[in-house]
Enzyme design. Sequence first.
Site, PDB file in Angstrom:
ATOM      1  N   LYS A  93     -17.342   1.059   1.986  1.00  0.00           N
ATOM      2  CA  LYS A  93     -18.112  -0.794   2.307  1.00  0.00           C
ATOM      3  C   LYS A  93     -16.497  -1.237   0.983  1.00  0.00           C
ATOM      4  O   LYS A  93     -16.187  -2.277   1.741  1.00  0.00           O
ATOM      5  CB  LYS A  93     -18.909  -1.431   2.862  1.00  0.00           C
ATOM      6  CG  LYS A  93     -19.947  -0.774   1.594  1.00  0.00           C
ATOM      7  CD  LYS A  93     -21.644  -1.317   2.266  1.00  0.00           C
ATOM      8  CE  LYS A  93     -22.373  -0.932   1.208  1.00  0.00           C
ATOM      9  NZ  LYS A  93     -23.055  -0.985   1.643  1.00  0.00           N
ATOM     10  N   ASP A 169      10.790  16.428  14.832  1.00  0.00           N
ATOM     11  CA  ASP A 169      11.690  15.407  15.741  1.00  0.00           C
ATOM     12  C   ASP A 169      11.275  14.170  15.397  1.00  0.00           C
ATOM     13  O   ASP A 169      10.362  14.368  13.619  1.00  0.00           O
ATOM     14  CB  ASP A 169      10.355  15.946  16.509  1.00  0.00           C
ATOM     15  CG  ASP A 169      10.032  16.368  18.158  1.00  0.00           C
ATOM     16  OD1 ASP A 169      11.363  16.309  18.635  1.00  0.00           O
ATOM     17  OD2 ASP A 169       9.273  16.860  18.504  1.00  0.00           O
ATOM     18  N   GLY A 332      16.425   6.608   5.019  1.00  0.00           N
ATOM     19  CA  GLY A 332      18.160   5.847   4.104  1.00  0.00           C
ATOM     20  C   GLY A 332      18.861   6.909   4.000  1.00  0.00           C
ATOM     21  O   GLY A 332      19.844   6.261   2.724  1.00  0.00           O
TER      22      GLY A 332
HETATM   23  C1  1AE Z   1       9.384   7.616   4.956  1.00  0.00           C
HETATM   24  C2  1AE Z   1      10.347   8.702   7.015  1.00  0.00           C
HETATM   25  C3  1AE Z   1      11.175   8.117   6.952  1.00  0.00           C
HETATM   26  C4  1AE Z   1      11.417   9.108   8.802  1.00  0.00           C
HETATM   27  O1  1AE Z   1      10.390   8.528   8.834  1.00  0.00           O
HETATM   28  C5  1AE Z   1      12.415   8.379   8.690  1.00  0.00           C
HETATM   29  O2  1AE Z   1      12.702   9.063  10.459  1.00  0.00           O
HETATM   30  C6  1AE Z   1      13.890   8.208   8.310  1.00  0.00           C
HETATM   31  O3  1AE Z   1      15.077   8.193   9.145  1.00  0.00           O
HETATM   32  P1  1AE Z   1      16.412   8.137   8.944  1.00  0.00           P
HETATM   33  O4  1AE Z   1      17.033   8.932   7.045  1.00  0.00           O
HETATM   34  O5  1AE Z   1      16.410   6.146   7.557  1.00  0.00           O
HETATM   35  O6  1AE Z   1      17.143   7.433   9.296  1.00  0.00           O
END
Ligand code: 1AE
Length: 404
Positions: A93, A169, A332
């Site tokens: 809480k 996956d 990314g």
């Molecule tokens: C922080 C998690 C990143 C993730 O799950 C993911 O699918 C990244 O994909 P991309 O490398 O940005 O295409």
Amino acid sequence: MEKDFVIATYLVHGHLNFYKKAQEIAVGLTVGTWTDLPKAKKEQMIPHLGKVIEVKVLKHKSDESPKALLMIGYPIININPDIPSILTTVFGKLSMDGEIKLIDLQLPDSLLSNFPGPRFGIEGIRRIIGVHNRPLLMSIFKQCIGLPLHELEKEYQNQVDGQVDLVKDDEIYFRDDFAPALKRIDAFEKYNQQQQEITEKRVLYAVNLTGPVIQLVEKAKQYSTAGASCLLLNVVPYGFDVLHRIAADPDVNVPIIAHPSFTGSLYPSPHYGLSASLLLGKFMRLSGADIVLFPSPYGSVAMPKEDALELTNLLQSPDSIHRPAFPTPSAGIHPGLVPTIIRDFGDNIIINAGGGIHGHPQGTTAGGKAFMDAIRATISGQTLDQAAENSSELRSAIDKWGVI
Ligand code: 1AE
């Protein structure tokens, strides 16, 4: 370190009497009330009473509200050796009580020893894969929902042919009606074995563990028995205790990847929630994650660099009774970021990419190869531009995404 207490550190903001607040927390979250209790009851309650360890008032600018770090000790006899019990005690809480953020938790070894920690950890995973001298490379399946097994099989092979060390996956892959998990395990692990005979490298495939929580330990055992080489779990949506129970089960004999989904609703605020290092560093490692994904400071979904480095330290630190877990900066990531990632996080990490592999101008296999060439170049002290003279795949990746 107080051996009979869990010590929680909170960052508190507001125009409060911090000492009074600390005392209220220590009593309120343990014995509930103190002053009104009769003498006999007080004596009975003493072993269960929380205590204020330290109140540190922090400097703040005149236009900011005052802030302080409060350290409160909670007797370990009040709690069960699991994350739900600890979290509810120290931040149940209290998490709803104004501007308060749980920054850190120190657990005595007697309590830590009840947690499994990673079964394989960094060394164990390197041993299985057979790669010891560079960061590992993981590829993320993209576009899997709704696709039949034969299409996913081709996509799997394209990723492995790009020299990646692990394939996971996508964490959003739940409805796998056209390519059920057991069928994927069978098909992909067969390809892994064939490739291992050629390359002498073992690739791991992380299958997404999904479904009702009460079935997940059984499912993990079933996948492990069916020949799965790795599991993927969305840890916070399912709960840390699910990870704990799977990692502690002797019949689940494969590494576990922890996905950080949903954690962005808990760590980014400076005033509320939990610190990223506690959530994605300490809790993941002690609950048994071998590999922990988190957003890197540079990609599409970014985490502040300080947080990312702190949680990396907590995953790798030798000062723990548990094995080190693999930090895995993600989101990314493209080959042009590899030198920066290795500069900041070192080479004992996994580099993880989805779009940065599949979005390569020459396709998925070339995407993996471009990454691997970037990793090998960086480790051997070459620049990416130098390495790209002998790698058309890396050249194309740099032309598309640049070098950061
Ligand atoms: C922080 C998690 C990143 C993730 O799950 C993911 O699918 C990244 O994909 P991309 O490398 O940005 O295409």
